[in-house]
Motif scaffolding. Structure first.
Motif, short mmCIF file in Angstrom:
data_model
loop_
_atom_site.label_atom_id
_atom_site.label_comp_id
_atom_site.label_asym_id
_atom_site.label_seq_id
_atom_site.Cartn_x
_atom_site.Cartn_y
_atom_site.Cartn_z
N UNK A 91 18.35 14.58 1.25
CA UNK A 91 19.52 14.70 0.81
C UNK A 91 19.61 13.91 -0.76
N UNK A 92 18.49 13.46 -1.19
CA UNK A 92 18.17 12.76 -2.38
C UNK A 92 18.96 13.59 -3.42
N UNK A 93 19.76 13.22 -4.40
CA UNK A 93 20.23 13.72 -5.54
C UNK A 93 21.16 12.64 -6.54
N UNK A 94 21.63 13.11 -7.36
CA UNK A 94 22.09 12.47 -8.42
C UNK A 94 22.88 11.15 -7.82
N UNK A 95 23.61 11.33 -6.73
CA UNK A 95 24.64 10.56 -5.97
C UNK A 95 23.77 9.35 -5.74
N UNK A 96 22.50 9.36 -5.42
CA UNK A 96 21.77 8.33 -4.80
C UNK A 96 21.00 7.32 -5.89
N UNK A 97 21.01 7.87 -7.40
CA UNK A 97 20.56 7.16 -8.29
C UNK A 97 21.11 5.48 -8.47
N UNK A 98 22.49 5.50 -8.44
CA UNK A 98 22.85 4.01 -8.35
C UNK A 98 22.17 3.19 -7.46
N UNK A 99 22.19 3.64 -6.22
CA UNK A 99 21.78 2.81 -5.03
C UNK A 99 20.10 2.56 -5.35
N UNK A 100 19.57 3.63 -5.81
CA UNK A 100 17.95 3.63 -5.92
C UNK A 100 17.65 2.52 -7.05
N UNK A 120 30.82 0.89 -10.78
CA UNK A 120 29.80 0.16 -10.56
C UNK A 120 28.25 0.47 -11.38
N UNK A 121 28.45 1.52 -11.97
CA UNK A 121 27.26 2.15 -12.83
C UNK A 121 27.07 1.32 -14.09
N UNK A 122 28.02 1.09 -14.77
CA UNK A 122 27.84 0.29 -16.08
C UNK A 122 27.56 -1.02 -15.55
N UNK A 123 28.15 -1.70 -14.80
CA UNK A 123 27.73 -3.30 -14.59
C UNK A 123 26.29 -3.02 -13.96
N UNK A 124 25.91 -2.52 -13.12
CA UNK A 124 24.62 -2.30 -12.50
C UNK A 124 23.42 -1.95 -13.74
N UNK A 125 23.74 -0.97 -14.70
CA UNK A 125 22.94 -0.93 -16.02
C UNK A 125 23.08 -2.17 -16.88
N UNK A 126 23.97 -2.85 -17.03
CA UNK A 126 24.15 -4.07 -17.86
C UNK A 126 23.10 -4.86 -17.16
N UNK A 127 23.24 -5.14 -15.75
CA UNK A 127 22.57 -6.22 -15.27
C UNK A 127 21.05 -5.88 -15.31
N UNK A 128 20.49 -4.60 -15.32
CA UNK A 128 19.28 -4.20 -15.42
C UNK A 128 18.86 -4.56 -16.90
N UNK A 129 19.69 -4.07 -17.88
CA UNK A 129 19.36 -4.30 -19.10
C UNK A 129 19.14 -5.72 -19.34
N UNK A 130 20.05 -6.54 -19.04
CA UNK A 130 20.02 -8.09 -19.06
C UNK A 130 18.90 -8.78 -18.67
N UNK A 131 18.30 -8.33 -17.17
CA UNK A 131 17.10 -8.66 -16.59
C UNK A 131 16.11 -8.40 -17.48
N UNK A 132 15.92 -7.13 -17.96
CA UNK A 132 14.60 -6.55 -18.69
C UNK A 132 14.51 -7.51 -19.80
N UNK A 133 15.67 -7.68 -20.75
CA UNK A 133 15.63 -8.51 -22.11
C UNK A 133 15.31 -10.21 -21.58
#
Length: 176
Positions: A36-45, A88-101
């Protein structure tokens, strides 16, 4: 017995990190290989990959941590660009970017990308959370620390002044 405690604690920590990596790797693998993996799973993944990156970083696997964060950022950007209103996608992306930086800054930022990642994280967090939210203030603090590390004291000072302004604190009050 007391002399063996530090060695035992280190072994316990290593075992915990190994178990955490195994569990998170398994979670990532199951999500990717699910019928069932599709686009909807990307945020959790992506969120799982962000946590896995933190565990790898704790285990001194800098390259593995960077790889996981880069993959999470690609996945989250894809979802955000196609459906920016998904909660939650924008905040999850922001968290990932912040951690990467943050990781890049700790490694000396040889590719000089930390500033860009922090700026993108800040823009996302401000847009979703508002300019006084603690995560926005945290990102601004990280930017100031990054500027300090680069020797850019004047810009770091300006960012700190912006933090005080956002928190409605006078400079004199901040010194107390």
């Amino acid at each position: 017995d007391d002399a063996s405690q530090p060695g035992r604690k280190k072994m316990d920590r290593m075992m915990l990190l190994d178990r955490a990596k195994e569990a998170l790797d398994e979670s990532v693998s199951r999500r990717i290989h699910s019928p069932a993996h599709d686009q909807r799973d990307l945020p959790a993944l992506a969120s799982t990959k962000v946590v896995l990156a933190s565990v790898k970083r704790l285990d001194d696997d800098r390259e593995g941590a960077a790889r996981e964060l880069d993959e999470a950022i690609v996945d989250l950007r894809k979802v955000f660009e196609e459906s920016p209103s998904i909660p939650g996608v924008a905040t999850a992306l922001a968290a990932a970017l912040n951690n990467r930086a943050l990781h890049a800054k700790r490694d000396g930022d040889p590719e000089e990308k930390a500033g860009h990642w922090y700026a993108e994280a800040l823009q996302l967090r401000e847009g979703v959370l508002g300019e006084q939210h603690p995560l926005v203030i945290q990102t601004l603090h990280n930017i100031a620390e990054h500027l300090d590390a680069r020797g850019d004291d004047d810009d770091a000072y300006e960012v700190r002044q912006d933090i005080l302004r956002r928190l409605d604190v006078d400079e004199g009050e901040a010194d107390e």
